[in-house]
Design a protein around this motif. Structure first.
Motif, PDB file in Angstrom:
ATOM      1  N   THR A   1       0.850  -1.184   0.000  1.00 23.57           N
ATOM      2  CA  THR A   1       0.000   0.000   0.000  1.00 23.57           C
ATOM      3  C   THR A   1       0.889   1.238   0.000  1.00 23.57           C
ATOM      4  N   MET A   2       0.697   2.075  -1.019  1.00 28.06           N
ATOM      5  CA  MET A   2       1.602   3.199  -1.234  1.00 28.06           C
ATOM      6  C   MET A   2       0.843   4.499  -1.487  1.00 28.06           C
ATOM      7  N   ASP A   3      -0.386   4.397  -1.961  1.00 30.16           N
ATOM      8  CA  ASP A   3      -1.135   5.576  -2.365  1.00 30.16           C
ATOM      9  C   ASP A   3      -2.283   5.842  -1.399  1.00 30.16           C
ATOM     10  N   ARG A   4      -2.721   7.083  -1.362  1.00 28.50           N
ATOM     11  CA  ARG A   4      -3.861   7.437  -0.534  1.00 28.50           C
ATOM     12  C   ARG A   4      -5.068   6.566  -0.856  1.00 28.50           C
ATOM     13  N   ILE A   5      -5.265   6.229  -2.138  1.00 27.71           N
ATOM     14  CA  ILE A   5      -6.435   5.463  -2.540  1.00 27.71           C
ATOM     15  C   ILE A   5      -6.274   3.988  -2.178  1.00 27.71           C
TER      16      ILE A   5
ATOM     17  N   SER B   1     -11.483   0.681  -6.001  1.00 29.34           N
ATOM     18  CA  SER B   1     -10.046   0.886  -5.797  1.00 29.34           C
ATOM     19  C   SER B   1      -9.409  -0.337  -5.155  1.00 29.34           C
ATOM     20  N   TYR B   2      -8.232  -0.644  -5.587  1.00 29.49           N
ATOM     21  CA  TYR B   2      -7.417  -1.673  -4.967  1.00 29.49           C
ATOM     22  C   TYR B   2      -6.002  -1.499  -5.483  1.00 29.49           C
ATOM     23  N   PRO B   3      -5.008  -1.756  -4.643  1.00 30.77           N
ATOM     24  CA  PRO B   3      -3.626  -1.427  -4.991  1.00 30.77           C
ATOM     25  C   PRO B   3      -3.065  -2.302  -6.106  1.00 30.77           C
ATOM     26  N   PRO B   4      -2.005  -1.850  -6.805  1.00 24.45           N
ATOM     27  CA  PRO B   4      -1.421  -0.515  -6.698  1.00 24.45           C
ATOM     28  C   PRO B   4      -2.175   0.462  -7.582  1.00 24.45           C
ATOM     29  N   SER B   5      -2.555   1.571  -7.052  1.00 20.05           N
ATOM     30  CA  SER B   5      -3.478   2.441  -7.766  1.00 20.05           C
ATOM     31  C   SER B   5      -2.818   3.322  -8.819  1.00 20.05           C
ATOM     32  N   LEU B   6      -1.502   3.435  -8.819  1.00 18.15           N
ATOM     33  CA  LEU B   6      -0.832   4.252  -9.834  1.00 18.15           C
ATOM     34  C   LEU B   6      -0.098   3.391 -10.863  1.00 18.15           C
ATOM     35  N   TYR B   7      -0.562   2.160 -11.040  1.00 18.54           N
ATOM     36  CA  TYR B   7       0.084   1.259 -11.995  1.00 18.54           C
ATOM     37  C   TYR B   7      -0.178   1.741 -13.418  1.00 18.54           C
ATOM     38  N   PRO B   8       0.847   1.781 -14.292  1.00 22.16           N
ATOM     39  CA  PRO B   8       0.630   2.250 -15.665  1.00 22.16           C
ATOM     40  C   PRO B   8      -0.251   1.289 -16.444  1.00 22.16           C
ATOM     41  N   LEU B   9      -1.085   1.837 -17.304  1.00 19.60           N
ATOM     42  CA  LEU B   9      -2.080   1.015 -17.982  1.00 19.60           C
ATOM     43  C   LEU B   9      -1.801   0.799 -19.462  1.00 19.60           C
ATOM     44  N   ASP B  10      -0.830   1.493 -20.016  1.00 16.47           N
ATOM     45  CA  ASP B  10      -0.490   1.257 -21.416  1.00 16.47           C
ATOM     46  C   ASP B  10       0.595   0.183 -21.461  1.00 16.47           C
TER      47      ASP B  10
END
Length: 443
Positions: free
Chosen positions: A163-167, A333-342
């Motif tokens: 868990t790294m992000d606020r979300i 929402s579920y981690p990791p939430s800033l994972y790149p999607l392209d």
């Protein structure tokens, strides 16, 4: 232990450097927890202040971070039995503190006393975003630095998501720095599977493959009671369930291997870093009790992270594990939430763990571009997930999964780091190691 450095020219320009290490055999790999480090708090809050919030300011409200030294006594929360002091502190601050123009205001004496005590010890930080509201973010004591832990090991590397992000912290049961996903060592499940993501499983008979282990496939034990999902227990987890539905039975909020709370009647918030178990047979189970998991006794080594990169010697061409979409910030929402999607174009530092044709482990680190002081002529570009899959297959990986990449990515041998981490100090562009809650080592 074999190792090599390779450089690959990338389509469209630039290059990436890759470190390849063959540690020996799966018996030599060990999970470990870095030594807890108070500096990790200022490091993670600095990352928010210098990079995350400035880049995604429209996503964030006013953020109030805190950590809890072990010698600070936290009062009980009225009407609730809570064994974990960090959870008690989180609830006290969430109920009794708000930020106005980055200044704390209090509606309860307990929250005011706790915040001022923490602030006097350098254990708080405030980082304001553009959205209205206040978010209380506890930082767990699990975070530490690989360079300061297991210093006699032949190899150390970061491992999986956390868990790294606020979300990632949607409930009071969540905290920054909780490791996520299945970990198995010599038949013992160290941490349970989450989110239906792919795992690399090495079985005692030599079979190595990518699979998607699920909580419902396991048996759970707490306080001497055995729980079988679908028989005497129901499980609720994200992203499909944010709160448990109304119903009879006792609900156990479980994160990792600990019961954090015991509730009744449904409506329990489901943690992003764990799950809720509902049962009619919870007599004697209390907050703080330990949970064990059973069902993978034939697995020598297992790690869940995702996405898979190579399977049966063939590069994986797209996402097969679910990930949260940064472009839909108010969806599940579920981690990791800033994972790149392209999958084909988003380049970043990457880590991969897999097996070669002889069934031996292979570890790859793809060096990536820094967040500050990027020089396209001299800095490695990192790799997209598609490029990772292609290069890993060229380097002899026949079955492998991506580990946590980005600023966490690094491999340490007794000689130090052969490549550079991507997090840099904005003042002088020096490397800034990211704190992590777990690692992989060869002793």
């Amino acid at each position: 232990m074999q190792q090599e450095l390779r450089t690959f020219q990338m389509q469209g320009g630039g290059f990436t450097r890759v470190q390849r290490i063959v540690p020996g055999n799966w018996h030599r790999l060990r999970f470990f927890s870095p030594e807890p480090d108070a500096e990790a708090f200022s490091q993670i809050t600095g990352l928010y202040r210098d990079f995350i919030v400035p880049r995604y300011r429209w996503l964030y409200a006013k953020l109030a971070f805190f950590r809890l030294p072990r010698d600070i006594r936290v009062p009980d929360v009225p009407g609730m039995e809570i064994a974990d002091p960090l959870l008690r502190a989180t609830l006290i601050l969430r109920y009794g503190m708000r930020l106005y123009h980055a200044t704390p205001r209090f509606s309860s004496p307990a929250a005011e006393a706790l915040w001022h005590t923490l602030a006097s010890r350098g254990c708080t930080a405030i980082v304001p975003g553009l959205r209205p509201g206040t978010v209380i973010l506890p930082v767990g004591a699990e975070l530490g630095f690989l360079t300061r832990s297991e210093t006699t090991a032949r190899l150390r590397a970061n491992l999986g998501f956390f868990t790294m992000d606020r979300i990632d912290c949607m409930t009071a049961f969540d905290r920054l720095g909780t490791p996520l996903g299945l970990r198995v060592q010599n038949g013992k499940i160290v941490a349970p599977p989450l989110f239906g993501r792919e795992a690399l499983l090495v079985r005692n008979n030599g079979d190595i493959r990518i699979s998607k282990p699920d909580l419902t496939d396991l048996t759970l034990t707490a306080a001497g009671k055995e729980f079988v999902p679908g028989k005497n227990a129901a499980l609720f987890s994200r992203p499909s369930c944010r709160k448990t539905p109304p119903g009879r039975g006792t609900e156990l909020v479980i994160v990792h291997d600990t019961v954090l709370a015991v509730t009744e009647g449904g409506g329990t918030p489901v943690p992003s870093s764990g799950f809720v178990l509902r049962t009619d047979d919870a007599e004697g189970i209390r907050p703080g009790d330990r949970v064990s998991y059973h069902g993978l006794e034939d697995v020598r080594f297992g790690v869940q992270c995702g996405n898979a990169a190579v399977e049966n010697g063939v590069p994986v061409l797209g996402f097969r594990s679910p990930f949260w979409n940064i472009r839909r910030p108010f969806g599940p929402s579920y981690p990791p939430s800033l994972y790149p999607l392209d999958y084909k174009r988003d380049r970043a530092p990457r880590m991969l763990l897999g097996a070669d044709k002889c069934g031996e482990p292979v570890l790859l680190w793809f060096e990536g571009r820094p967040k500050f002081g990027d020089d396209p002529e001299t800095e490695s570009r990192g790799a997209s997930l598609s490029e990772v899959a292609s290069i890993a297959a060229k380097l002899g990986v026949v079955c492998g999964v991506n580990l946590d990449g980005g600023g966490s990515a690094q491999i340490l041998t007794r000689e130090g780091r052969a490549l550079r981490v991507s997090d840099r100090d904005p003042s002088d562009h020096s490397e800034r190691e990211r704190a992590v809650p777990e690692g992989l080592c060869v002793l």
